[in-house]
Enzyme design. Structure first.
Site, PDB file in Angstrom:
ATOM      1  N   ASN A  48       1.063  -1.310   0.102  1.00 46.89           N
ATOM      2  CA  ASN A  48      -0.020   0.122  -0.165  1.00 46.89           C
ATOM      3  C   ASN A  48       0.740   1.536   0.202  1.00 46.89           C
ATOM      4  O   ASN A  48       1.973   1.992   0.905  1.00 46.89           O
ATOM      5  CB  ASN A  48      -0.886  -0.091   1.368  1.00 46.89           C
ATOM      6  CG  ASN A  48      -2.006   1.411   1.162  1.00 46.89           C
ATOM      7  OD1 ASN A  48      -2.023   2.354   0.394  1.00 46.89           O
ATOM      8  ND2 ASN A  48      -2.020   1.624   2.529  1.00 46.89           N
TER       9      ASN A  48
ATOM     10  N   LYS B  39      -0.231   4.709  -0.707  1.00 47.14           N
ATOM     11  CA  LYS B  39      -0.331   5.525   0.457  1.00 47.14           C
ATOM     12  C   LYS B  39       0.336   6.681  -0.547  1.00 47.14           C
ATOM     13  O   LYS B  39       0.473   6.369  -2.322  1.00 47.14           O
ATOM     14  CB  LYS B  39       0.524   5.620   1.733  1.00 47.14           C
ATOM     15  CG  LYS B  39      -0.179   4.968   3.159  1.00 47.14           C
ATOM     16  CD  LYS B  39      -0.125   4.778   3.835  1.00 47.14           C
ATOM     17  CE  LYS B  39      -0.235   3.645   4.962  1.00 47.14           C
ATOM     18  NZ  LYS B  39       0.195   3.726   5.895  1.00 47.14           N
TER      19      LYS B  39
ATOM     20  N   HIS C  69      -9.777   1.498   4.451  1.00 48.76           N
ATOM     21  CA  HIS C  69      -8.535   1.102   5.745  1.00 48.76           C
ATOM     22  C   HIS C  69      -8.706   3.248   6.242  1.00 48.76           C
ATOM     23  O   HIS C  69      -9.322   3.243   6.344  1.00 48.76           O
ATOM     24  CB  HIS C  69      -7.314   2.269   4.400  1.00 48.76           C
ATOM     25  CG  HIS C  69      -5.770   2.408   4.988  1.00 48.76           C
ATOM     26  ND1 HIS C  69      -5.624   3.348   6.376  1.00 48.76           N
ATOM     27  CD2 HIS C  69      -4.786   1.286   4.756  1.00 48.76           C
ATOM     28  CE1 HIS C  69      -3.741   2.843   6.808  1.00 48.76           C
ATOM     29  NE2 HIS C  69      -3.609   2.347   6.332  1.00 48.76           N
TER      30      HIS C  69
ATOM     31  N   GLU D  45      -6.969   5.553   7.364  1.00 49.35           N
ATOM     32  CA  GLU D  45      -6.585   6.493   7.709  1.00 49.35           C
ATOM     33  C   GLU D  45      -7.756   6.792   7.123  1.00 49.35           C
ATOM     34  O   GLU D  45      -8.718   7.813   7.085  1.00 49.35           O
ATOM     35  CB  GLU D  45      -5.372   6.420   6.436  1.00 49.35           C
ATOM     36  CG  GLU D  45      -4.115   6.344   6.775  1.00 49.35           C
ATOM     37  CD  GLU D  45      -3.065   5.762   6.695  1.00 49.35           C
ATOM     38  OE1 GLU D  45      -2.568   6.370   5.157  1.00 49.35           O
ATOM     39  OE2 GLU D  45      -1.732   5.544   6.948  1.00 49.35           O
TER      40      GLU D  45
ATOM     41  N   GLU E 176      -5.290  -4.698  10.804  1.00 53.13           N
ATOM     42  CA  GLU E 176      -4.530  -3.914  10.828  1.00 53.13           C
ATOM     43  C   GLU E 176      -4.851  -2.852  12.433  1.00 53.13           C
ATOM     44  O   GLU E 176      -5.407  -1.764  11.835  1.00 53.13           O
ATOM     45  CB  GLU E 176      -4.047  -2.351   9.368  1.00 53.13           C
ATOM     46  CG  GLU E 176      -4.117  -3.244   8.452  1.00 53.13           C
ATOM     47  CD  GLU E 176      -3.320  -2.094   7.577  1.00 53.13           C
ATOM     48  OE1 GLU E 176      -2.202  -2.708   6.576  1.00 53.13           O
ATOM     49  OE2 GLU E 176      -4.173  -0.825   7.204  1.00 53.13           O
TER      50      GLU E 176
ATOM     51  N   GLY F 183       2.773   2.405  10.865  1.00 59.45           N
ATOM     52  CA  GLY F 183       3.882   3.819  10.644  1.00 59.45           C
ATOM     53  C   GLY F 183       4.042   3.999  11.660  1.00 59.45           C
ATOM     54  O   GLY F 183       4.629   5.507  11.271  1.00 59.45           O
TER      55      GLY F 183
ATOM     56  N   SER G 151       3.194  -1.958  10.411  1.00 59.93           N
ATOM     57  CA  SER G 151       5.422  -2.277  10.308  1.00 59.93           C
ATOM     58  C   SER G 151       5.345  -2.904  10.152  1.00 59.93           C
ATOM     59  O   SER G 151       6.545  -3.803  10.528  1.00 59.93           O
ATOM     60  CB  SER G 151       5.296  -0.906  12.055  1.00 59.93           C
ATOM     61  OG  SER G 151       4.883   0.105  11.972  1.00 59.93           O
TER      62      SER G 151
END
Ligand code: PGA
Length: 277
Positions: A19, A21, A109, A111, A181, A187, A227
């Site tokens: 991914n 992003k 996701h 985000e 996730e 991150g 991560s």
């Protein structure tokens, strides 16, 4: 190809998905794919599916390079509209993605949920939109640090899965991918321990089994994301209910991503061999 996998000896291929992003323009995509093409070992791709999810503006370039070079890489998108067309400024239609040869679409996701207020009902509608166009949703679920600390991880996962998948037929659900996730691992450099990843992925499968039965749940592919890097890949992939990885930062360089694919394949192959011994 036999896949490793717990909760009923099943037959699941691993899926390692990158991914990106909002990183890499279409020229960077071109270079990345050329480089990755040299690094992928065909033997690894017998047990692992590989996908990249670049930004929308890179998809056409990626499609061309993948086709021209016959790269064994599937194309993925990071999001799409729940509508096929219409007055939705800034959105991208799942029909358009399907026309570009996109196979996987990340849906919900964290985000998108957190920064763009993507609600559970929109996640559910988007899962259906992706399916309508014969693509595979990668449904993201995961708890926040506060939810984990309060012991609310399982309740949260159950709600997210139920909201997104309720009403779908078992033979549809078994073809999906769910990515576990945890928000606190994305991150941060702090991946979940393999044991925590396994516990959550097994719980995801159990919730899906409650909804659509054990058989469909045994076919479902459950990824871990947060991560992931080349060093922690093997331990994560050794878990029986972890069928793949959704990789953010470490998917941006072809070398690092190629190392993750190689490590995932080596681990998966030895699990399969052990099972048949
Ligand atoms: P990360 O991102 O690997 O950079 O933690 C994972 C993701 O958000 O999918």
């Amino acid at each position: 190809m036999a896949g490793a996998g717990g909760s009923d000896a099943s037959f699941r291929r691993a899926l390692v998905a990158g991914n990106w992003k909002m990183h890499h323009d279409h020229l960077a995509t071109l270079h990345f794919l050329r480089d990755l093409g040299f690094r992928l070992d065909p033997a690894d791709l017998e047990v692992v599916d590989v996908a990249i999810h670049p930004p929308f503006t890179d998809l056409r370039t990626a499609q061309s390079v993948i086709e021209d070079r016959s790269l064994p890489v599937d194309l993925g998108a990071q999001h799409c509209s729940e509508h096929d067309e219409g007055p939705y400024t800034g959105e991208v239609s799942p029909a358009m993605l399907a026309r570009l040869g996109v196979r996987y679409v990340i849906v919900g996701h964290s985000e998108r949920r957190r920064l763009y207020a993507m609600a559970d009902h929109t996640v559910a509608a988007t899962v259906r939109a992706v399916l309508r166009h014969a693509m595979v949703p990668i449904l993201c679920v995961g708890e926040s640090l506060e939810q984990r600390q309060e012991g609310g991880t399982e309740d949260h996962l159950r709600v997210q899965l139920t909201e997104a998948l309720e009403g779908l037929a078992s033979d549809v659900v078994k073809g999906l991918v769910v990515a576990y996730e945890p928000l606190w691992a994305i991150g941060t450099g702090q991946a979940a321990t393999p044991e925590d990843a396994q516990a959550a992925c097994r719980f995801v499968r159990r919730v899906v089994a409650d909804m659509v039965g054990d058989h469909a749940a045994a076919d479902l592919r459950v990824q871990y994301g947060g991560s992931v890097n080349a060093d922690n890949t093997a331990a994560l992939m050794a878990q029986p209910d972890v069928d793949g990885l959704l990789v953010g930062g470490a998917s941006l360089e072809a070398q690092a991503f190629g190392d993750i694919v190689r490590s995932a394949a080596a681990c998966y192959r030895s699990l399969v061999a052990a099972r048949h011994r």
